[in-house]
Design an enzyme around this catalytic site. Structure first.
Site, PDB file in Angstrom:
ATOM      1  N   ARG A  12      -2.266  -8.520 -21.117  1.00 28.30           N
ATOM      2  CA  ARG A  12      -3.120  -8.188 -22.267  1.00 28.30           C
ATOM      3  C   ARG A  12      -2.442  -7.229 -23.233  1.00 28.30           C
ATOM      4  NH1 ARG A  12      -5.685  -3.329 -21.946  1.00 28.30           N
ATOM      5  NH2 ARG A  12      -7.509  -3.829 -23.208  1.00 28.30           N
ATOM      6  N   GLU A  50       2.553  -8.129   7.803  1.00 29.33           N
ATOM      7  CA  GLU A  50       2.764  -6.672   7.706  1.00 29.33           C
ATOM      8  C   GLU A  50       3.758  -6.308   6.599  1.00 29.33           C
ATOM      9  OE1 GLU A  50       0.785  -4.624   9.593  1.00 29.33           O
ATOM     10  OE2 GLU A  50      -0.074  -6.586  10.112  1.00 29.33           O
ATOM     11  N   ASP A  78      -8.373   2.183 -25.190  1.00 24.78           N
ATOM     12  CA  ASP A  78      -8.634   1.954 -23.766  1.00 24.78           C
ATOM     13  C   ASP A  78      -8.656   3.260 -22.982  1.00 24.78           C
ATOM     14  OD1 ASP A  78      -8.626  -0.816 -23.889  1.00 24.78           O
ATOM     15  OD2 ASP A  78      -6.500  -1.002 -23.372  1.00 24.78           O
ATOM     16  N   PRO A  82       0.819  -1.216   0.000  1.00 25.04           N
ATOM     17  CA  PRO A  82       0.000   0.000   0.000  1.00 25.04           C
ATOM     18  C   PRO A  82       0.852   1.265   0.000  1.00 25.04           C
ATOM     19  CG  PRO A  82      -0.720  -1.520   1.730  1.00 25.04           C
ATOM     20  CD  PRO A  82       0.572  -2.063   1.183  1.00 25.04           C
TER      21      PRO A  82
HETATM   22  C1  JAH Z   1      -1.192  -6.080   2.317  1.00 22.73           C
HETATM   23  C2  JAH Z   1       1.330  -7.174   2.002  1.00 22.73           C
HETATM   24  N1  JAH Z   1      -2.221  -1.439  -3.256  1.00 22.73           N
HETATM   25  C3  JAH Z   1      -2.965  -2.538  -2.799  1.00 22.73           C
HETATM   26  C4  JAH Z   1      -2.243  -3.398  -1.800  1.00 22.73           C
HETATM   27  C5  JAH Z   1      -1.089  -4.061  -2.106  1.00 22.73           C
HETATM   28  C6  JAH Z   1      -0.484  -4.877  -1.160  1.00 22.73           C
HETATM   29  C7  JAH Z   1      -1.059  -5.008   0.093  1.00 22.73           C
HETATM   30  N2  JAH Z   1      -2.189  -4.341   0.363  1.00 22.73           N
HETATM   31  C8  JAH Z   1      -2.769  -3.558  -0.554  1.00 22.73           C
HETATM   32  C9  JAH Z   1      -0.477  -5.845   1.155  1.00 22.73           C
HETATM   33  C10 JAH Z   1      -0.633  -6.873   3.313  1.00 22.73           C
HETATM   34  C11 JAH Z   1       0.627  -7.417   3.157  1.00 22.73           C
HETATM   35  C12 JAH Z   1       0.771  -6.405   0.997  1.00 22.73           C
END
Ligand code: JAH
Length: 295
Positions: free
Chosen positions: A193, A151, A208, A124
């Site tokens: 794709r 995490e 697109d 994230p």
């Molecule tokens: C959650 C490792 N951008 C979306 C996204 C990508 C990865 C993760 N969460 C949301 C994530 C927990 C552990 C990655």
């Protein structure tokens, strides 16, 4: 393109056998290799996580396991590519053929000239994954995805491989998943794709939403098929007219209107050089409406 994915849930990627990605794989355009991260643990419990330094909730993925996994996956892929490319000693090819050893011809996984993969870690806190990034990845011969659980991965793994190959920490959107696997599915499909020969119609990629060029920072407008009237909803008459020029113009008007309605922040990113007189007229109408409704 070769794609390696290292995960504690390799079975999560079963959807990549289906539909367009399944066909791309059958045709040898997309060569996906799935790996179980726990195969590089050494303890009876096959432990991949540990408590975070500094305290706090959750667990962090251990660097040693990821390090061994990434090193071995890269080394084995390079060894396989060297095999497929054949011996560098002239004449040895005939000997191999005589032994019935498969050579490069007809070997669907004969990736010649693989150097090092581009490594992609979904998180994230990463840089946004956009159509531009998908197009960039589609030019790469080799991608290595490292989806985490818990995490995340001990940051020293990204530091280590960041000095050995190109590492991207990437986010597919501002929400938290239970792990990076779903983000990998999204990225592989968005990139897959775009590979030459995967889509029947190359024009559909250029049309697109978000495609570089005319559709950059624009959403596609509505689409319709038969019947011309359904439950009292009629297909816009222009689409039945056969006037291809007028239809293209109407579609662009609708793309501008829809973008203004659903993603107004994208309008600020439109390249003024890419707007014609009619585009500016449509945008003025939208702004005029917005201004009067605001009082
Ligand atoms: C959650 C490792 N951008 C979306 C996204 C990508 C990865 C993760 N969460 C949301 C994530 C927990 C552990 C990655």
């Amino acid at each position: 393109m070769r794609v390696d994915v290292i995960s504690i849930f390799p079975e999560y990627f079963a959807p990549l056998d289906v539909s367009l990605m399944g066909k791309a794989r059958d045709r040898g355009i997309l060569d996906i290799h799935l790996h179980q991260l726990r195969d590089w643990t050494h303890d009876v419990h096959r432990t991949v996580d540990d408590t975070p330094y500094g305290g706090g909730p959750g667990m962090v993925m251990k660097p040693e396991v990821w390090g061994e996994a990434i090193d071995v996956v890269i080394a084995e892929a390079l060894a396989g590519a060297a095999d497929a490319a054949g011996p560098s000693v002239p004449g040895a090819g005939e000997a191999r053929a005589g032994l019935g050893v498969p050579g490069e011809a007809g070997d669907e996984a004969a990736h010649e000239g693989l150097l090092l993969p581009r490594m992609i870690v979904p998180t994230p806190s990463g840089r946004p994954f956009t159509q531009e990034v998908a197009l960039e990845y589609a030019k790469e011969p080799w991608l290595l995805f490292a989806p985490a659980r818990y995490e995340g991965i001990d940051s020293r793994v990204m530091a280590e491989y960041g000095s050995r190959l190109r590492v991207d920490e990437v986010s597919i959107g501002d929400y938290v998943l239970a792990g990076g696997e779903a983000a990998v599915l999204v990225m592989v499909e968005a990139v897959g794709r775009l590979l030459p020969g995967v889509l029947g119609n190359a024009a559909s990629v250029a049309d697109d939403s978000f495609a570089p060029g005319a559709m950059e920072n624009l959403l596609e407008g509505p689409v319709y098929t038969k019947p011309p009237s359904w439950r009292g909803h009629d297909v816009p008459e222009i689409l039945l007219s056969g006037h291809h020029g007028k239809i293209a113009r109407w579609r662009r008007d609708e793309a501008l209107r829809r973008t203004a309605a659903k993603r107004p922040e994208l309008l600020a990113r439109l390249d003024p050089e890419g707007l014609d007189k009619r585009d500016r007229q449509v945008l003025d109408e939208i702004r005029g409406r917005a201004d009067t409704s605001g009082g």
